[in-house]
Design a protein around this motif. Structure first.
Motif, PDB file in Angstrom:
ATOM      1  N   ASP A  37       0.874  -1.220   0.097  1.00  0.00           N
ATOM      2  CA  ASP A  37       0.292   0.014  -0.111  1.00  0.00           C
ATOM      3  C   ASP A  37       0.920   1.171   0.016  1.00  0.00           C
ATOM      4  O   ASP A  37       0.720   2.235  -0.658  1.00  0.00           O
ATOM      5  N   LEU A  40       2.290   1.571  -3.367  1.00  0.00           N
ATOM      6  CA  LEU A  40       1.271   2.069  -4.245  1.00  0.00           C
ATOM      7  C   LEU A  40       1.052   3.540  -4.182  1.00  0.00           C
ATOM      8  O   LEU A  40       0.765   4.354  -5.094  1.00  0.00           O
ATOM      9  N   TYR A  61      -3.127  -0.270  -8.854  1.00  0.00           N
ATOM     10  CA  TYR A  61      -3.249  -1.266  -8.240  1.00  0.00           C
ATOM     11  C   TYR A  61      -2.706  -2.712  -8.875  1.00  0.00           C
ATOM     12  O   TYR A  61      -1.856  -3.312  -8.545  1.00  0.00           O
TER      13      TYR A  61
END
Length: 364
Positions: A37, A40, A61
């Motif tokens: 995460d 990302l 993603y």
């Protein structure tokens, strides 16, 4: 199973794996979900595209996930196509795009020291952890095997009769890369590869802000700060200590190719794209080594070489070495200047005369 939306697109297979508690996600992407995460968040703005009236864009993603999966396995685009439902051309473009974004986002995770204080910090850690004073890095290089480049002749043809680009790197005492250069043709010798790097040019021009010479502990003669590399020595204690310090870069390369298995098989890529993939693995190595959530996943117990009762226990990564296309540079032999010989002799005398390690008394 809990469902959620990502980038205004429905649930993906990787998102489903992220919700599992079986460790599938860590195996799929080689990192903890929270670090995925975080990565990302650092790259999404550069890899996200807008949807059109004709086609929904691929979520950032999914692009990041398929790129990490490619680096982790080295699977062909055709193989990745079957479970991602992306076309081969889409996967190819996504991997190049995401690798470039990762490299830009992780610049601060792989920086060459720029001040005397930063170099001294590395030297202190080499001395404390590996009993090698005045050492500011371990140097080594690897051939990364690729398919024969178009119209390249013998430029990338190496001593193993394969084609390759060369990764030349310097590693600190904690297995982190502090410099990496990738892309030199495989036919060039190890010394030639190093001389072609920006690091060498800065070293020659005194632009690295290296610390001033200082004596080894308990000695009088001022000594330069040094980088250790592979070299033979007739002095057993000196050779052991040199090997012990240099083992750092060997282990860093080992875990790099053990986790990012794209390095363990010939890459079916042209040199520029292969170089982009390799340097991305280097950045991700430092990122995962420094992230609390992923550090133990990436560098699991027993992965690196370790020393127990003065005996070197080989790391698990060595069990995979025979299958690797991550080849060592050949030792072509070197001529040393008188200055180099004097530096080597001072280190050798220091290691033999300072009884730091208890087993030294037992060496004839």
């Amino acid at each position: 199973m809990h469902r959620r939306k990502l980038d205004n697109v429905g649930e993906t297979m990787t998102d489903m794996q992220k919700q599992e508690e079986s460790g599938q996600f860590q195996n799929f992407c080689r990192m903890a979900p929270e670090d995925f995460d975080h990565l990302l968040s650092l790259t999404s703005e550069k890899i996200r595209k807008s949807s059109t009236n004709f086609r929904d864009s691929i979520p950032a993603y999914d692009k990041l996930a398929v790129t990490l999966r490619f680096l982790a396995t080295g699977d062909s685009y055709e193989s990745l196509m079957y479970f991602t439902k992306m076309s081969k051309s889409t996967i190819c473009n996504a991997i190049s795009e995401v690798c470039a974004a990762i490299n830009e986002a992780l610049q601060d995770y792989a920086k060459t020291p720029s001040t005397e204080e930063e170099w001294l910090s590395i030297a202190q850690e080499f001395n404390e952890k590996w009993n090698f004073p005045n050492c500011i890095g371990a140097v080594d290089g690897k051939h990364c095997v690729i398919q024969a480049p178009i119209n390249s002749g013998s430029d990338y043809f190496n001593y193993k009769s394969t084609f390759s680009v060369v990764l030349m790197a310097i590693v600190d005492a904690n297995y982190n890369f502090i410099f990496a250069d990738i892309g030199c043709q495989g036919r060039i010798s190890d010394g030639g590869v190093f001389r072609n790097t920006s690091f060498y040019q800065k070293l020659q021009n005194n632009e690295l802000n290296l610390p001033n010479d200082q004596s080894l502990p308990g000695r009088q003669q001022n000594m330069p700060f040094v980088f250790v590399a592979d070299d033979a020595s007739e002095k057993r204690i000196y050779n052991y200590r040199l090997s012990r310090a240099r083992r750092i870069v060997e282990n860093a390369f080992g875990i790099l190719s053990a986790v990012f298995r794209v390095l363990r098989k010939p890459m079916l890529l042209q040199p520029d794209k292969a170089s982009l993939v390799v340097i991305t693995c280097v950045y991700l190595h430092n990122y995962l080594m420094k992230r609390k959530a992923s550090r133990k996943l990436y560098n699991s117990p027993g992965m690196m070489d370790r020393i127990e009762d003065d005996v070197v226990i080989p790391g698990q990564w060595r069990n995979m070495d025979r299958l690797s296309s991550f080849l060592p540079l050949p030792n072509t032999g070197r001529r040393h200047t008188l200055q180099c010989e004097n530096i080597r002799k001072e280190f050798s005398d220091y290691f033999n005369l300072t009884n730091i390690l208890p087993w030294q008394n037992n060496i004839a």
